[in-house]
Design an enzyme around this catalytic site. Structure first.
Site, PDB file in Angstrom:
ATOM      1  N   ASP A 127       0.829  -1.219   0.000  1.00  0.00           N
ATOM      2  CA  ASP A 127       0.000   0.000   0.000  1.00  0.00           C
ATOM      3  C   ASP A 127       0.860   1.263   0.000  1.00  0.00           C
ATOM      4  OD1 ASP A 127      -2.359   1.401   0.009  1.00  0.00           O
ATOM      5  OD2 ASP A 127      -2.666   1.269   2.179  1.00  0.00           O
ATOM      6  N   TRP A 162       2.849   8.017  -2.495  1.00  0.00           N
ATOM      7  CA  TRP A 162       4.256   8.114  -2.911  1.00  0.00           C
ATOM      8  C   TRP A 162       4.361   9.000  -4.152  1.00  0.00           C
ATOM      9  CZ3 TRP A 162       7.228   6.894  -7.194  1.00  0.00           C
ATOM     10  CH2 TRP A 162       8.617   6.733  -7.001  1.00  0.00           C
ATOM     11  N   HIS A 167       2.230   3.314  -8.904  1.00  0.00           N
ATOM     12  CA  HIS A 167       2.032   1.892  -9.224  1.00  0.00           C
ATOM     13  C   HIS A 167       3.203   1.380 -10.068  1.00  0.00           C
ATOM     14  CE1 HIS A 167      -1.840   2.283  -7.488  1.00  0.00           C
ATOM     15  NE2 HIS A 167      -2.432   2.917  -8.492  1.00  0.00           N
ATOM     16  N   GLU A 192     -12.673  -4.173  -3.888  1.00  0.00           N
ATOM     17  CA  GLU A 192     -13.104  -2.780  -3.700  1.00  0.00           C
ATOM     18  C   GLU A 192     -12.339  -1.818  -4.615  1.00  0.00           C
ATOM     19  OE1 GLU A 192     -12.305  -4.876  -1.155  1.00  0.00           O
ATOM     20  OE2 GLU A 192     -14.318  -5.218  -0.352  1.00  0.00           O
ATOM     21  N   LEU A 234      10.128 -20.980  -4.215  1.00  0.00           N
ATOM     22  CA  LEU A 234       9.245 -20.061  -3.494  1.00  0.00           C
ATOM     23  C   LEU A 234       7.918 -19.978  -4.244  1.00  0.00           C
ATOM     24  CD1 LEU A 234       8.693 -17.536  -1.564  1.00  0.00           C
ATOM     25  CD2 LEU A 234       9.772 -16.146  -3.334  1.00  0.00           C
TER      26      LEU A 234
END
Ligand code: IPE
Ligand code: IPE
Ligand code: MG
Length: 252
Positions: A21, A26, A38, A68, A132
């Site tokens: 977030d 930023w 983004h 949302e 991973l």
């Protein structure tokens, strides 16, 4: 100094979940459009995935787009989806090379077709990797997931495949989006917000929470390692008493 040397590899969280977030703020700090944030968040994802693989975390789950978030301005949503398509295309070869398995949770049907296709390609390509597991939550919300899980169980009852008495936590786990994952040991949220915003509500019952003011585009391996070190200083009790506390209690 690399914080990695302060990490106890015997006490690693197996599963780290991350709410990425602060991209918009930023960008705003820099007098730019939200999408600039983004775009710069992609580097943070790259560094974090590498850091997780480097220390041996087994599962990393990234909240990239919530149910949302569809309610944001059309242009932001559209540009975010384009960015996602681009990022999957650009990052997948490197992820694959590094043994990362990519997965996705959420209402993937609601994603633009090209995005879904790119995602499916990347998932297929990396399916046998074991270093991973990176799970991206896209068009995901925990309540959406819980409602779906309830429907799946209700169908089993309606078709008499199971009796309501057979419903237990294990069964609920098995119909969740995260059925193949252990519950997160640690959840990190960036940007200083102290909330879960509809992320993994069932799974975080005993997860350790870590909040940092750092905005997502600034998040790097040292921030990730700092969160792991903080986690390793904590005592997880799961509602029980540790030996020391038990002795004190018995004395009274
Ligand atoms: C997180 O950053 C990315 C998404 C939710 C898609 P935000 O876009 O929420 O940035 P802030 O929180 O408004 O700064
Ligand atoms: C949570 O961030 C969702 C993601 C990081 C993808 P939001 O920015 O959407 O959450 P709120 O609105 O601050 O609760
Ligand atoms: Mg936000």
């Amino acid at each position: 100094m690399d914080l990695k040397q302060h990490i106890n590899t015997d006490k690693l969280p197996a599963h780290v979940a991350l709410i990425m977030d602060g991209n918009g703020r930023w960008a705003k700090q820099r007098g730019k459009e939200r999408i600039f944030g983004h775009e710069n968040g992609v580097e943070a994802v790259r560094d974090t995935v590498k850091a997780a693989a480097d220390i041996g975390v087994q599962y990393l789950t990234l909240f990239a787009f919530s149910t949302e978030n569809w309610c944001r301005p059309h242009l932001e949503v559209e540009t975010l989806m384009d960015l996602l398509i681009q990022a999957i295309g650009n990052e997948t070869p490197e992820l694959h090379k590094n043994g990362v398995r990519l997965q996705a949770i959420g209402d993937l049907e609601s994603l633009p077709e090209l995005c879904r296709e790119k995602l499916e390609e990347a998932i297929k390509l990396t399916a046998n990797n074991t270093k991973l597991v990176v799970t991206v939550a896209l068009s995901y919300s925990a309540r959406w997931e819980i409602v779906n899980a309830a429907k799946k169980i209700a169908e089993k009852v309606a078709s008499k495949t199971i009796h309501p008495d057979q419903i237990d936590e294990e069964m609920v786990h098995s119909v969740m989006e995260t059925a193949s994952l252990p519950d997160p040991d640690l959840l990190i949220r960036t940007s200083g917000e102290l909330r879960l915003s509809n992320f993994l509500l069932w799974q975080v019952a005993y997860t350790e929470l870590y909040f940092t003011p750092v905005y997502w585009p600034d998040f790097r391996r040292q921030h990730f390692f700092q969160a792991i070190i903080d986690y390793q200083r904590r005592e997880r009790r799961f509602g029980k008493l540790d030996n020391k506390v038990a002795v004190t209690k018995n004395n009274f």
